[in-house]
Write a protein that holds these residues in place. Sequence first.
Motif, mmCIF file in Angstrom:
data_model
loop_
_atom_site.group_PDB
_atom_site.id
_atom_site.type_symbol
_atom_site.label_atom_id
_atom_site.label_comp_id
_atom_site.label_asym_id
_atom_site.label_seq_id
_atom_site.Cartn_x
_atom_site.Cartn_y
_atom_site.Cartn_z
ATOM 1 N N SER A 136 37.767 37.870 30.538
ATOM 2 C CA SER A 136 38.930 38.718 30.299
ATOM 3 C C SER A 136 38.968 39.185 28.844
ATOM 4 O O SER A 136 39.222 40.368 28.561
ATOM 5 C CB SER A 136 40.210 37.943 30.639
ATOM 6 N N HIS A 137 38.700 38.262 27.925
ATOM 7 C CA HIS A 137 38.655 38.609 26.501
ATOM 8 C C HIS A 137 37.512 39.578 26.223
ATOM 9 O O HIS A 137 37.666 40.555 25.468
ATOM 10 C CB HIS A 137 38.505 37.339 25.676
ATOM 11 N N THR B 60 31.361 43.904 33.965
ATOM 12 C CA THR B 60 32.208 42.791 33.536
ATOM 13 C C THR B 60 33.283 42.501 34.580
ATOM 14 O O THR B 60 33.618 41.334 34.822
ATOM 15 C CB THR B 60 32.844 43.099 32.165
ATOM 16 N N ILE B 61 33.811 43.529 35.190
ATOM 17 C CA ILE B 61 34.787 43.329 36.277
ATOM 18 C C ILE B 61 34.130 42.622 37.451
ATOM 19 O O ILE B 61 34.702 41.695 38.043
ATOM 20 C CB ILE B 61 35.392 44.682 36.715
ATOM 21 N N ILE B 62 32.914 43.035 37.804
ATOM 22 C CA ILE B 62 32.191 42.395 38.910
ATOM 23 C C ILE B 62 31.965 40.911 38.606
ATOM 24 O O ILE B 62 32.126 40.051 39.484
ATOM 25 C CB ILE B 62 30.840 43.105 39.161
ATOM 26 N N TYR C 173 45.865 36.670 38.583
ATOM 27 C CA TYR C 173 44.698 37.219 37.884
ATOM 28 C C TYR C 173 44.057 38.338 38.720
ATOM 29 O O TYR C 173 43.784 39.430 38.208
ATOM 30 C CB TYR C 173 43.694 36.093 37.640
ATOM 31 N N SER C 174 43.805 38.066 40.002
ATOM 32 C CA SER C 174 43.106 39.033 40.850
ATOM 33 C C SER C 174 43.948 40.270 41.129
ATOM 34 O O SER C 174 43.410 41.374 41.280
ATOM 35 C CB SER C 174 42.684 38.373 42.159
ATOM 36 N N THR C 175 45.272 40.107 41.209
ATOM 37 C CA THR C 175 46.139 41.254 41.463
ATOM 38 C C THR C 175 46.030 42.276 40.340
ATOM 39 O O THR C 175 45.874 43.484 40.580
ATOM 40 C CB THR C 175 47.605 40.807 41.628
ATOM 41 N N ILE C 176 46.092 41.791 39.102
ATOM 42 C CA ILE C 176 45.952 42.695 37.955
ATOM 43 C C ILE C 176 44.565 43.331 37.939
ATOM 44 O O ILE C 176 44.412 44.542 37.729
ATOM 45 C CB ILE C 176 46.210 41.938 36.642
ATOM 46 N N LEU D 58 40.704 47.703 37.833
ATOM 47 C CA LEU D 58 39.584 48.351 38.526
ATOM 48 C C LEU D 58 39.918 49.772 38.974
ATOM 49 O O LEU D 58 39.128 50.696 38.698
ATOM 50 C CB LEU D 58 39.141 47.482 39.710
ATOM 51 N N PRO D 59 41.047 50.022 39.654
ATOM 52 C CA PRO D 59 41.346 51.397 40.067
ATOM 53 C C PRO D 59 41.443 52.378 38.898
ATOM 54 O O PRO D 59 40.994 53.521 39.010
ATOM 55 C CB PRO D 59 42.694 51.257 40.788
ATOM 56 N N ILE D 60 42.021 51.929 37.790
ATOM 57 C CA ILE D 60 42.142 52.815 36.627
ATOM 58 C C ILE D 60 40.757 53.163 36.078
ATOM 59 O O ILE D 60 40.462 54.328 35.756
ATOM 60 C CB ILE D 60 43.002 52.142 35.534
ATOM 61 N N LEU D 61 39.887 52.157 35.977
ATOM 62 C CA LEU D 61 38.525 52.405 35.487
ATOM 63 C C LEU D 61 37.790 53.380 36.399
ATOM 64 O O LEU D 61 37.129 54.318 35.924
ATOM 65 C CB LEU D 61 37.755 51.086 35.394
ATOM 66 N N LEU D 62 37.908 53.193 37.714
ATOM 67 C CA LEU D 62 37.219 54.067 38.671
ATOM 68 C C LEU D 62 37.761 55.488 38.627
ATOM 69 O O LEU D 62 36.989 56.456 38.694
ATOM 70 C CB LEU D 62 37.354 53.494 40.083
ATOM 71 N N SER D 63 39.065 55.644 38.506
ATOM 72 C CA SER D 63 39.656 56.983 38.503
ATOM 73 C C SER D 63 39.313 57.751 37.234
ATOM 74 O O SER D 63 39.112 58.969 37.273
ATOM 75 C CB SER D 63 41.172 56.895 38.672
#
Length: 528
Positions: free
Chosen positions: A157-158, A225-227, A258-261, A267-272
């Motif tokens: 996360s950091h 990093t998300i993966i 943790y997973s909800t955020i 993830l959706p923001i990064l993809l969009s």
Amino acid sequence: MAPPRLKLSKKKQNSAKLVDTEDYLQSGDSHEEAMRKHRVGDPAKALRFADRALDVYSQGLAKFPRSFDLAYNKARLELEKATDPVLSEALDIPIINVLRQALSSHHYARDLEPTHPDTLFNMAQVLTGMAEIMAEDDKSDDSEAIQDLEKALEIQSHCFQLQQATFEKSRSELEQAMRETAQQETSPIEGQATTDTTTEPQNVNQEEQWVSIEEPITAVTLLETIIAQIEALSALCSILSSAQTTSSMSALSWIDGYSTILLTQTLPILLSKNQETLEPRLPDVLLPRAVFMSNYLELSLRLSAIDVEKYKQELDAAFTQPGLDGTSENVLLAIANALLSLNSALADSNSETESHAAFRWKILIDAQSRLSSVASIPNIDKHTLATAHLLRGDISLFLQILAYPPVAHPQAQTTTPQLLKHAEVYYRNASKLLGSLGPSTEEERITCELKGALVNVLQQVTTNQATAGSRSGQNSSGMMINMTASPHQIESVLEPILRVRREDWVKDHIEDMISEGLILPQVFSAII
């Protein structure tokens, strides 16, 4: 993903003597290049070059203990030794020992540069790898593995925050540079003097310098990093499902937050924002996400946080996401494993009803169908095919076990001989395939051979039971196997395996199969 590597820009000439940090870096890098050259053809030789590189980095650090490049390269290469499938197979020491050394080296490198993203990313990978190995060891304390995964997630996360800040800064600077360039092109300065492009001749004999160049932070870097975080969350859920500690419920709540955020915001923001760049990589994140959901749902069911209906509904949704190819071998295998996890959770729920038995039969048949599709894929990798056969053998035993009380499923009762025959064939095929792959798969091969031998014992016992029932004029359907295989009967079948594996190894595997619900304990009570 391979550990991010510091790259070379130019190499210093005439560096036969190791005098400064650049000399040690160049020497270590040349050994690493040799390691990669021999990696495929001669793993043992590749490992020797890796060890030589590590020796060079260690020697360099002894003289220059504040050199981050040397510390980073040493830590990274130790991680690669433990995680590269070819190099790790050639190790003559336990992988976890290499990972522990890698963790120590990463702590050292992080102390030198606390905000270096690649160091943090790799350190989290080390912790995740250690946790997964400890979780597989029945003698290890699961609490330590859980703590390592929680640390890994905090570090990741950091790391992501640092990467994201660098990425946004770089993008902002690029956009600013593009605006300034466009402005200059549309508003040329009148009377601008011609630029003198003549340069002084360079001294060709000038000594070239060794420079470390780091990969820029990109949208793909952020996605990776998300993966890594999703995979660590998935491993944590899996371990908690097995451990069932008193703190599991609070851990589930922490995972949920943790997973909800991560999955509904980050993830959706990064993809969009990076759709064009990341669209080709979408399958890389969708499958780990689906696997995480499977493990998260299993943990939730075991902790009575959801019911079976909700479990199956959410599981189906996870593996039918747009962009996830349901016909690919990786997805088919993941679905089959997810269904097997659901079956295990139901078997452990102590809710033995006819509806549960019928539902377990249904999902096991579904899993078997998925694996059949895997086996029919043209030119499939041999190891993947062997894994599919092994799982099909397990499923046949799971189906057969449903024939016995407390709730005997009619279809299982009537097909027991066929199910055992199928299991025997699947294990035999898996063993042959694994045997053709050489020494690296010997442990898997002998495990398949053991399972096939135990099926042979089950076939003898069920045949004897059917014969006894027929002589007494009684229908043996639905009866618990009331015959224990004799020690001689078991040992004669296991003789080929006992020649190459100790008796305690065999007993441990039999006990594992009993705990997994693959075989009935009373059949093998004579030897365990």
